[in-house]
Design a protein around this motif. Structure first.
Motif, short mmCIF file in Angstrom:
data_model
loop_
_atom_site.label_atom_id
_atom_site.label_comp_id
_atom_site.label_asym_id
_atom_site.label_seq_id
_atom_site.Cartn_x
_atom_site.Cartn_y
_atom_site.Cartn_z
N VAL A 24 -3.21 3.45 15.13
CA VAL A 24 -2.45 4.18 14.10
C VAL A 24 -3.20 4.12 12.77
O VAL A 24 -3.25 3.08 12.11
CB VAL A 24 -1.03 3.61 13.97
CG1 VAL A 24 -0.28 4.30 12.84
CG2 VAL A 24 -0.27 3.78 15.28
N LYS A 26 -2.80 6.11 10.03
CA LYS A 26 -2.12 6.71 8.86
C LYS A 26 -2.47 5.96 7.57
O LYS A 26 -2.56 4.73 7.59
CB LYS A 26 -0.60 6.72 9.07
CG LYS A 26 0.02 5.34 9.20
CD LYS A 26 1.48 5.44 9.60
CE LYS A 26 2.12 4.06 9.60
NZ LYS A 26 3.45 4.06 10.24
N ASN A 47 1.17 9.97 11.36
CA ASN A 47 2.58 10.35 11.26
C ASN A 47 2.84 11.53 10.34
O ASN A 47 3.96 12.01 10.27
CB ASN A 47 3.44 9.15 10.85
CG ASN A 47 3.15 8.69 9.46
OD1 ASN A 47 2.08 8.98 8.92
ND2 ASN A 47 4.08 7.99 8.85
N ILE A 68 2.85 10.65 15.80
CA ILE A 68 3.84 9.62 16.09
C ILE A 68 5.03 9.65 15.15
O ILE A 68 6.01 8.94 15.37
CB ILE A 68 3.20 8.21 16.05
CG1 ILE A 68 2.60 7.93 14.67
CG2 ILE A 68 2.12 8.07 17.13
CD1 ILE A 68 2.22 6.48 14.45
N MET A 152 9.68 7.35 23.80
CA MET A 152 9.14 6.50 22.73
C MET A 152 10.30 5.87 21.99
O MET A 152 11.36 6.48 21.85
CB MET A 152 8.29 7.36 21.78
CG MET A 152 7.65 6.58 20.63
SD MET A 152 8.67 6.40 19.16
CE MET A 152 7.76 7.39 18.00
N ILE A 154 11.34 2.81 18.67
CA ILE A 154 10.97 1.84 17.62
C ILE A 154 12.07 0.79 17.57
O ILE A 154 13.24 1.13 17.37
CB ILE A 154 10.85 2.54 16.25
CG1 ILE A 154 9.80 3.66 16.30
CG2 ILE A 154 10.52 1.53 15.16
CD1 ILE A 154 9.77 4.54 15.06
N MET A 196 4.65 -2.07 18.17
CA MET A 196 3.84 -1.90 16.96
C MET A 196 3.22 -3.28 16.65
O MET A 196 3.37 -4.21 17.44
CB MET A 196 4.72 -1.40 15.81
CG MET A 196 5.42 -0.10 16.20
SD MET A 196 6.70 0.58 15.12
CE MET A 196 6.18 0.24 13.47
N SER A 197 2.52 -3.38 15.52
CA SER A 197 1.79 -4.63 15.26
C SER A 197 2.68 -5.87 15.37
O SER A 197 2.28 -6.88 15.94
CB SER A 197 1.14 -4.58 13.87
OG SER A 197 0.11 -3.61 13.88
N ARG A 212 1.40 1.27 19.80
CA ARG A 212 0.94 1.99 18.62
C ARG A 212 0.65 0.97 17.51
O ARG A 212 1.57 0.48 16.87
CB ARG A 212 2.03 2.98 18.15
CG ARG A 212 2.57 3.89 19.27
CD ARG A 212 3.69 4.79 18.73
NE ARG A 212 4.71 4.03 18.03
CZ ARG A 212 5.80 3.52 18.62
NH1 ARG A 212 6.04 3.69 19.91
NH2 ARG A 212 6.67 2.82 17.91
N LEU A 213 -0.63 0.65 17.32
CA LEU A 213 -0.96 -0.43 16.41
C LEU A 213 -1.72 0.07 15.19
O LEU A 213 -2.76 0.71 15.31
CB LEU A 213 -1.79 -1.49 17.12
CG LEU A 213 -1.19 -2.11 18.39
CD1 LEU A 213 -2.07 -3.26 18.87
CD2 LEU A 213 0.22 -2.60 18.14
N GLY A 214 -1.17 -0.23 14.01
CA GLY A 214 -1.81 0.13 12.75
C GLY A 214 -2.39 -1.08 12.05
O GLY A 214 -3.59 -1.36 12.12
N SER A 215 -1.53 -1.84 11.38
CA SER A 215 -2.02 -2.92 10.51
C SER A 215 -2.81 -4.00 11.24
O SER A 215 -3.75 -4.56 10.68
CB SER A 215 -0.85 -3.52 9.72
OG SER A 215 0.29 -3.66 10.52
N ARG A 221 -1.28 -1.68 5.08
CA ARG A 221 -1.29 -0.46 4.30
C ARG A 221 -0.74 -0.77 2.92
O ARG A 221 0.18 -1.56 2.79
CB ARG A 221 -0.43 0.62 4.95
CG ARG A 221 -1.01 1.16 6.25
CD ARG A 221 -0.09 2.16 6.90
NE ARG A 221 1.16 1.58 7.31
CZ ARG A 221 1.33 0.96 8.50
NH1 ARG A 221 0.33 0.85 9.33
NH2 ARG A 221 2.50 0.45 8.81
N ASN A 225 4.65 3.53 4.42
CA ASN A 225 4.57 4.79 5.13
C ASN A 225 4.98 4.58 6.59
O ASN A 225 4.48 3.73 7.24
CB ASN A 225 3.14 5.32 5.06
CG ASN A 225 3.08 6.80 5.36
OD1 ASN A 225 3.98 7.35 6.00
ND2 ASN A 225 2.06 7.48 4.90
C1 LIG Z 1 3.22 3.16 11.25
C2 LIG Z 1 3.69 3.30 12.64
C3 LIG Z 1 3.18 2.45 13.64
C4 LIG Z 1 2.20 1.33 13.40
O1 LIG Z 1 2.76 0.34 12.60
P1 LIG Z 1 2.05 -1.09 12.42
O2 LIG Z 1 3.18 -2.00 12.13
O3 LIG Z 1 1.11 -0.94 11.28
O4 LIG Z 1 1.35 -1.42 13.69
C5 LIG Z 1 3.64 2.65 14.93
N1 LIG Z 1 4.54 3.61 15.23
C6 LIG Z 1 5.04 4.43 14.29
C7 LIG Z 1 6.03 5.46 14.69
C8 LIG Z 1 4.63 4.30 12.97
O5 LIG Z 1 5.14 5.13 12.04
#
Ligand SMILES: *Cc1c(COP(=O)(O)O)cnc(C)c1O
Length: 225
Positions: A24, A26, A47, A68, A152, A154, A196-197, A212-215, A221, A225
């Protein structure tokens, strides 16, 4: 650790699970994505439509882009030519628009139904009843240029792992039920995008097929967001 090292550590962790990594990206610059790309990562999640389109134009064409975040019907046309998967389908209206734009581009677009599992009012998604109603509808059955690949969700942002585990378990169970009822003849309905993370380990343990991994990969970030 560098982005490349983070990716390699997560890949190692997911190695024998069959779980796909969606990076991820973004709010992160093209340079960070390039670093992940050079480390072998090919699937990236964004996103926001405009940000996704701008990055896709600048980056290698073999990247698979996943949307996403919440998608407005009037923005579908910008991603329809190239998007690999839309994780955030939350209405028949949106699905009809995706179908229409996919047809214009002569393609079939893979989609996930976003299911509301969190104990929070602010999240997008459909509840179980709405999802079933959508899948039963004649409007849905008429759509030939979308393919529903799974669900999907959250989880609630909480320190309570039991709560997160219950929510992921519920989503996985719901996916199995939908598969039995609506997708018996479609082996492609095989994806559960969860984790997620902060909670991906629990998600993997509960049967996620895509995290779905971002941080965890790119660092925190700065803007929310
Ligand atoms: C931002 C986001 C993520 C990733 O989030 P992290 O906590 O940074 O891993 C995953 N899924 C969705 C829908 C997001 O908006």
């Amino acid at each position: 650790m560098s982005i490349a090292a983070n990716i390699s550590a997560i890949k190692d962790e997911l190695k024998n699970t069959g779980v796909q990594l969606i990076a991820v990206s973004k709010t992160k610059p093209v340079e960070s994505i390039t670093e992940a790309y050079e480390a072998g990562q090919r699937i990236f999640g964004e996103n926001m439509v405009q940000e996704l389109v701008e990055k896709a134009e600048k980056l290698p064409k073999d990247i698979e882009w996943h949307l996403i975040g919440h998608l407005q019907t009037n923005k579908v046309k910008y991603i329809a030519p190239f998007i690999s998967m839309i994780h955030s389908v939350d209405s028949i209206k949106l699905l009809q628009e995706i179908n229409k734009q996919a047809l214009k581009n002569n393609r079939v677009i893979d989609c996930l139904l976003q299911i509301y599992i969190a104990d929070e009012d602010t999240k997008y998604g459909m509840d179980f009843a709405e999802t079933i109603e959508l899948l039963r509808s004649d409007e849905f059955k008429a759509l030939k240029n979308i393919r529903i690949r799974g669900v999907m969700g959250i989880a609630t942002l909480t320190e309570n792992p039991r709560m997160i585990r219950d929510e992921f378990h519920e989503l996985k169970t719901f996916h199995s039920g939908l598969k039995e009822t609506f997708f018996r003849k479609d082996p492609g309905f095989d994806q559960v995008s969860m984790g997620m993370s902060g909670d991906y380990k629990i998600a993997v343990e509960q049967g996620s097929t895509m995290v779905r991994l971002g941080s965890t990969l790119f660092g925190n970030r700065t803007k929310k967001n």
